[in-house]
Design a protein around this motif. Structure first.
Motif, PDB file in Angstrom:
ATOM      1  N   THR A   1      -7.542   0.295   0.111  1.00 53.97           N
ATOM      2  CA  THR A   1      -6.479   0.285  -0.890  1.00 53.97           C
ATOM      3  C   THR A   1      -6.212   1.701  -1.404  1.00 53.97           C
ATOM      4  OG1 THR A   1      -7.093  -1.962  -1.536  1.00 53.97           O
ATOM      5  CG2 THR A   1      -5.702  -0.734  -3.062  1.00 53.97           C
TER       6      THR A   1
ATOM      7  N   VAL B   1      -2.639   3.611  -1.365  1.00 55.88           N
ATOM      8  CA  VAL B   1      -2.037   4.187  -2.569  1.00 55.88           C
ATOM      9  C   VAL B   1      -1.678   5.645  -2.326  1.00 55.88           C
ATOM     10  CG1 VAL B   1      -2.496   4.839  -4.967  1.00 55.88           C
ATOM     11  CG2 VAL B   1      -3.122   2.564  -4.157  1.00 55.88           C
TER      12      VAL B   1
ATOM     13  N   ASP C   1       1.442   5.860  -0.325  1.00 56.79           N
ATOM     14  CA  ASP C   1       2.620   5.563  -1.149  1.00 56.79           C
ATOM     15  C   ASP C   1       3.014   6.767  -1.992  1.00 56.79           C
ATOM     16  OD1 ASP C   1       2.736   3.067  -0.083  1.00 56.79           O
ATOM     17  OD2 ASP C   1       2.049   2.006  -1.874  1.00 56.79           O
TER      18      ASP C   1
ATOM     19  N   VAL D   1      -6.198   0.158  -9.752  1.00 59.49           N
ATOM     20  CA  VAL D   1      -5.910   1.541  -9.374  1.00 59.49           C
ATOM     21  C   VAL D   1      -5.959   2.399 -10.629  1.00 59.49           C
ATOM     22  CG1 VAL D   1      -4.220   3.099  -8.353  1.00 59.49           C
ATOM     23  CG2 VAL D   1      -4.421   0.764  -7.495  1.00 59.49           C
TER      24      VAL D   1
ATOM     25  N   VAL E   1       6.560   4.128  -9.032  1.00 57.97           N
ATOM     26  CA  VAL E   1       5.489   3.947  -8.049  1.00 57.97           C
ATOM     27  C   VAL E   1       4.460   2.945  -8.568  1.00 57.97           C
ATOM     28  CG1 VAL E   1       3.610   5.105  -6.836  1.00 57.97           C
ATOM     29  CG2 VAL E   1       5.817   6.231  -7.033  1.00 57.97           C
ATOM     30  N   ALA E   2       4.099   3.023  -9.850  1.00 55.85           N
ATOM     31  CA  ALA E   2       3.126   2.086 -10.425  1.00 55.85           C
ATOM     32  C   ALA E   2       3.655   0.658 -10.361  1.00 55.85           C
ATOM     33  CB  ALA E   2       2.813   2.481 -11.863  1.00 55.85           C
TER      34      ALA E   2
ATOM     35  N   LEU F   1       3.281  -0.516  -6.827  1.00 55.37           N
ATOM     36  CA  LEU F   1       1.883  -0.777  -6.499  1.00 55.37           C
ATOM     37  C   LEU F   1       1.418  -2.112  -7.077  1.00 55.37           C
ATOM     38  CD1 LEU F   1       0.292   2.748  -7.009  1.00 55.37           C
ATOM     39  CD2 LEU F   1       0.646   1.549  -4.846  1.00 55.37           C
ATOM     40  N   ARG F   2       1.864  -2.432  -8.281  1.00 48.89           N
ATOM     41  CA  ARG F   2       1.462  -3.697  -8.907  1.00 48.89           C
ATOM     42  C   ARG F   2       1.943  -4.909  -8.111  1.00 48.89           C
ATOM     43  NH1 ARG F   2       2.809  -0.711 -13.756  1.00 48.89           N
ATOM     44  NH2 ARG F   2       0.869  -0.279 -14.879  1.00 48.89           N
TER      45      ARG F   2
ATOM     46  N   ARG G   1       1.923  -5.046  -4.847  1.00 53.81           N
ATOM     47  CA  ARG G   1       1.178  -5.124  -3.592  1.00 53.81           C
ATOM     48  C   ARG G   1       0.042  -6.132  -3.692  1.00 53.81           C
ATOM     49  NH1 ARG G   1       1.727  -1.306   0.869  1.00 53.81           N
ATOM     50  NH2 ARG G   1       3.309   0.164   0.188  1.00 53.81           N
TER      51      ARG G   1
ATOM     52  N   ILE H   1      -3.859  -5.596  -5.358  1.00 53.92           N
ATOM     53  CA  ILE H   1      -3.896  -4.705  -6.516  1.00 53.92           C
ATOM     54  C   ILE H   1      -3.693  -5.546  -7.765  1.00 53.92           C
ATOM     55  CG2 ILE H   1      -2.776  -2.790  -7.709  1.00 53.92           C
ATOM     56  CD1 ILE H   1      -2.189  -1.555  -5.032  1.00 53.92           C
TER      57      ILE H   1
ATOM     58  N   VAL I   1      -2.590  -1.252 -12.470  1.00 51.05           N
ATOM     59  CA  VAL I   1      -2.517   0.194 -12.267  1.00 51.05           C
ATOM     60  C   VAL I   1      -2.666   0.843 -13.630  1.00 51.05           C
ATOM     61  CG1 VAL I   1      -1.108   2.119 -11.456  1.00 51.05           C
ATOM     62  CG2 VAL I   1      -0.980  -0.082 -10.287  1.00 51.05           C
TER      63      VAL I   1
END
Length: 81
Positions: free
Chosen positions: A9, A13, A16, A36, A60-61, A64-65, A67, A70, A73
């Motif tokens: 992971t 990240v 990304d 993260v 980006v955060a 990511l959340r 994904r 995850i 973040v």
């Protein structure tokens, strides 16, 4: 020993962030139990058209959340322009 899922992971990240317009050279990115953690200093990559590093980090955060794997973040960074 590090959890293999957290290691993979972390690599995802970092990839990304490589696609974003942010320079994370002076940031520490860790994944622990699916969370993260981003700490340090973040600036804008000179070769991109990103103007607001905070807005880009929030984007980006948010991605990511969404994904799988995850849970959250945590962003604790200083922004340099």
């Amino acid at each position: 020993m590090a959890d293999p899922h957290d290691v993979s992971t972390t690599k995802m990240v970092r990839r990304d962030f490589g696609r974003s317009g942010l320079d994370i050279t002076y940031a520490d990115i860790r994944v622990l139990h699916g969370v993260v953690y981003i700490r340090g200093t973040v600036s804008v990559n000179k070769s991109t058209d990103v103007e607001d590093p905070k807005a880009e980090m929030e984007r980006v955060a948010r991605l990511l959340r969404q994904r799988a794997g995850i849970k959250d973040v945590v962003v604790d960074v200083r922004y340099r322009t």
